[in-house]
Motif scaffolding. Sequence first.
Motif, PDB file in Angstrom:
ATOM      1  N   ALA A 148      10.299  11.249   0.112  1.00 36.98           N
ATOM      2  CA  ALA A 148       9.278  11.111  -0.921  1.00 36.98           C
ATOM      3  C   ALA A 148       8.015  11.879  -0.543  1.00 36.98           C
ATOM      4  O   ALA A 148       7.362  12.497  -1.405  1.00 36.98           O
ATOM      5  CB  ALA A 148       8.952   9.635  -1.137  1.00 36.98           C
ATOM      6  N   ALA A 149       7.680  11.860   0.754  1.00 37.44           N
ATOM      7  CA  ALA A 149       6.503  12.600   1.211  1.00 37.44           C
ATOM      8  C   ALA A 149       6.684  14.099   0.975  1.00 37.44           C
ATOM      9  O   ALA A 149       5.751  14.798   0.557  1.00 37.44           O
ATOM     10  CB  ALA A 149       6.252  12.313   2.694  1.00 37.44           C
ATOM     11  N   LEU A 150       7.895  14.605   1.257  1.00 32.33           N
ATOM     12  CA  LEU A 150       8.158  16.025   1.034  1.00 32.33           C
ATOM     13  C   LEU A 150       8.210  16.356  -0.458  1.00 32.33           C
ATOM     14  O   LEU A 150       7.730  17.409  -0.887  1.00 32.33           O
ATOM     15  CB  LEU A 150       9.487  16.400   1.696  1.00 32.33           C
ATOM     16  CG  LEU A 150       9.510  16.341   3.230  1.00 32.33           C
ATOM     17  CD1 LEU A 150      10.924  16.562   3.752  1.00 32.33           C
ATOM     18  CD2 LEU A 150       8.554  17.362   3.836  1.00 32.33           C
ATOM     19  N   ARG A 151       8.775  15.445  -1.239  1.00 38.31           N
ATOM     20  CA  ARG A 151       8.944  15.703  -2.677  1.00 38.31           C
ATOM     21  C   ARG A 151       7.619  15.632  -3.432  1.00 38.31           C
ATOM     22  O   ARG A 151       7.321  16.468  -4.300  1.00 38.31           O
ATOM     23  CB  ARG A 151       9.933  14.687  -3.259  1.00 38.31           C
ATOM     24  CG  ARG A 151      10.078  14.722  -4.778  1.00 38.31           C
ATOM     25  CD  ARG A 151      10.673  16.035  -5.242  1.00 38.31           C
ATOM     26  NE  ARG A 151      10.845  16.066  -6.694  1.00 38.31           N
ATOM     27  CZ  ARG A 151       9.891  16.341  -7.563  1.00 38.31           C
ATOM     28  NH1 ARG A 151       8.662  16.649  -7.132  1.00 38.31           N
ATOM     29  NH2 ARG A 151      10.138  16.338  -8.862  1.00 38.31           N
ATOM     30  N   PHE A 152       6.803  14.639  -3.108  1.00 38.20           N
ATOM     31  CA  PHE A 152       5.574  14.410  -3.871  1.00 38.20           C
ATOM     32  C   PHE A 152       4.316  14.859  -3.128  1.00 38.20           C
ATOM     33  O   PHE A 152       3.210  14.664  -3.622  1.00 38.20           O
ATOM     34  CB  PHE A 152       5.455  12.927  -4.223  1.00 38.20           C
ATOM     35  CG  PHE A 152       6.592  12.415  -5.059  1.00 38.20           C
ATOM     36  CD1 PHE A 152       6.719  12.797  -6.382  1.00 38.20           C
ATOM     37  CD2 PHE A 152       7.533  11.555  -4.520  1.00 38.20           C
ATOM     38  CE1 PHE A 152       7.764  12.325  -7.165  1.00 38.20           C
ATOM     39  CE2 PHE A 152       8.589  11.076  -5.288  1.00 38.20           C
ATOM     40  CZ  PHE A 152       8.704  11.471  -6.617  1.00 38.20           C
ATOM     41  N   GLY A 153       4.474  15.449  -1.947  1.00 39.93           N
ATOM     42  CA  GLY A 153       3.325  15.962  -1.216  1.00 39.93           C
ATOM     43  C   GLY A 153       2.443  14.890  -0.618  1.00 39.93           C
ATOM     44  O   GLY A 153       1.224  15.074  -0.504  1.00 39.93           O
ATOM     45  N   TRP A 154       3.035  13.762  -0.226  1.00 34.76           N
ATOM     46  CA  TRP A 154       2.244  12.711   0.422  1.00 34.76           C
ATOM     47  C   TRP A 154       1.838  13.187   1.806  1.00 34.76           C
ATOM     48  O   TRP A 154       2.687  13.594   2.607  1.00 34.76           O
ATOM     49  CB  TRP A 154       3.055  11.429   0.552  1.00 34.76           C
ATOM     50  CG  TRP A 154       3.423  10.799  -0.751  1.00 34.76           C
ATOM     51  CD1 TRP A 154       2.968  11.113  -1.987  1.00 34.76           C
ATOM     52  CD2 TRP A 154       4.369   9.733  -0.937  1.00 34.76           C
ATOM     53  NE1 TRP A 154       3.540  10.324  -2.943  1.00 34.76           N
ATOM     54  CE2 TRP A 154       4.404   9.460  -2.333  1.00 34.76           C
ATOM     55  CE3 TRP A 154       5.167   8.973  -0.080  1.00 34.76           C
ATOM     56  CZ2 TRP A 154       5.224   8.475  -2.866  1.00 34.76           C
ATOM     57  CZ3 TRP A 154       5.982   7.998  -0.606  1.00 34.76           C
ATOM     58  CH2 TRP A 154       6.008   7.738  -1.983  1.00 34.76           C
ATOM     59  N   ASN A 155       0.561  13.133   2.089  1.00 33.52           N
ATOM     60  CA  ASN A 155       0.050  13.554   3.385  1.00 33.52           C
ATOM     61  C   ASN A 155      -0.508  12.361   4.153  1.00 33.52           C
ATOM     62  O   ASN A 155      -0.919  11.359   3.558  1.00 33.52           O
ATOM     63  CB  ASN A 155      -1.049  14.608   3.221  1.00 33.52           C
ATOM     64  CG  ASN A 155      -0.510  15.921   2.699  1.00 33.52           C
ATOM     65  OD1 ASN A 155       0.643  16.268   2.945  1.00 33.52           O
ATOM     66  ND2 ASN A 155      -1.332  16.650   1.950  1.00 33.52           N
ATOM     67  N   ALA A 156      -0.515  12.511   5.461  1.00 32.68           N
ATOM     68  CA  ALA A 156      -1.115  11.480   6.305  1.00 32.68           C
ATOM     69  C   ALA A 156      -2.604  11.369   5.963  1.00 32.68           C
ATOM     70  O   ALA A 156      -3.277  12.392   5.773  1.00 32.68           O
ATOM     71  CB  ALA A 156      -0.932  11.819   7.779  1.00 32.68           C
ATOM     72  N   PRO A 157      -3.141  10.166   5.855  1.00 32.06           N
ATOM     73  CA  PRO A 157      -4.556  10.014   5.488  1.00 32.06           C
ATOM     74  C   PRO A 157      -5.490  10.547   6.560  1.00 32.06           C
ATOM     75  O   PRO A 157      -5.157  10.542   7.751  1.00 32.06           O
ATOM     76  CB  PRO A 157      -4.712   8.493   5.323  1.00 32.06           C
ATOM     77  CG  PRO A 157      -3.617   7.897   6.147  1.00 32.06           C
ATOM     78  CD  PRO A 157      -2.473   8.868   6.069  1.00 32.06           C
ATOM     79  N   VAL A 158      -6.633  11.029   6.122  1.00 37.28           N
ATOM     80  CA  VAL A 158      -7.663  11.510   7.047  1.00 37.28           C
ATOM     81  C   VAL A 158      -8.745  10.439   7.173  1.00 37.28           C
ATOM     82  O   VAL A 158      -8.848   9.547   6.320  1.00 37.28           O
ATOM     83  CB  VAL A 158      -8.265  12.838   6.547  1.00 37.28           C
ATOM     84  CG1 VAL A 158      -7.209  13.925   6.520  1.00 37.28           C
ATOM     85  CG2 VAL A 158      -8.872  12.662   5.158  1.00 37.28           C
ATOM     86  N   PRO A 159      -9.563  10.509   8.231  1.00 42.97           N
ATOM     87  CA  PRO A 159     -10.589   9.472   8.428  1.00 42.97           C
ATOM     88  C   PRO A 159     -11.578   9.381   7.267  1.00 42.97           C
ATOM     89  O   PRO A 159     -11.954  10.400   6.664  1.00 42.97           O
ATOM     90  CB  PRO A 159     -11.296   9.921   9.712  1.00 42.97           C
ATOM     91  CG  PRO A 159     -10.286  10.760  10.424  1.00 42.97           C
ATOM     92  CD  PRO A 159      -9.514  11.457   9.359  1.00 42.97           C
TER      93      PRO A 159
END
Length: 222
Positions: free
Chosen positions: A194-205
């Motif tokens: 899902a992260a690859l498909r929808f572009g979910w990125n790790a949150p930043v501070p």
Amino acid sequence: MIDLASGPQIFAVGATAVGALSGALFAVERRFGLSGVFCLTLSTGVSGSMMRDLLLQSGPSVILTDYIYLLTVLICATIGFFFSTVIRWVHPLLVVFDALSIGFFAVVGASKALHAGLGPLAAILVGTINAIGGWVLRDILAGDQPQLVQPGPVYAIAAGIASVLHVGLVAGAHVADALAAPVTIGAGFAIRMAALRFGWNAPVPIDLTPRIRRAKSPEKSR
């Protein structure tokens, strides 16, 4: 009943091959030499499992005692060095199998830690390291900033959630390893894809201090 603490070998070897082929392609695309291709193939394929065994102090790592793992790395390094185009052809499949391997290695690491008598938090840490350790070492050897610390598509978070889920099911709900494992692997796979498909990125501070100050300022003015 399958003992997931040691892992079905066919799955473990398959997951090792997926990581090793990805590492080989990573090295070839950067025009590394023979030793570089082998080192990155080795690190991506088996380093997570070796880190796990080192942390658990369970004697020599299975990577060193069972020849099939190092043989798999050697074959993958050879394929990468001489036939990298073949790896590029199957790369979409490697992405899928890599997402599956995240959950698999999280299960094996967390299970081994629980069976060694470690607590839930330690088991979660070991499961996560087992799943992502090879990728981190690969980036370090290549001189890149590890993906682990970058705000890209989540994979460490997927490994962490899978480890938490497995430990919660096994240690918290007392579900058998063999029953909890498919759920864990499926969750890790779904999150990564899902992260690859929808572009979910790790949150930043996010610095919440200014917001808290603004929220308190009206009270002070009164």
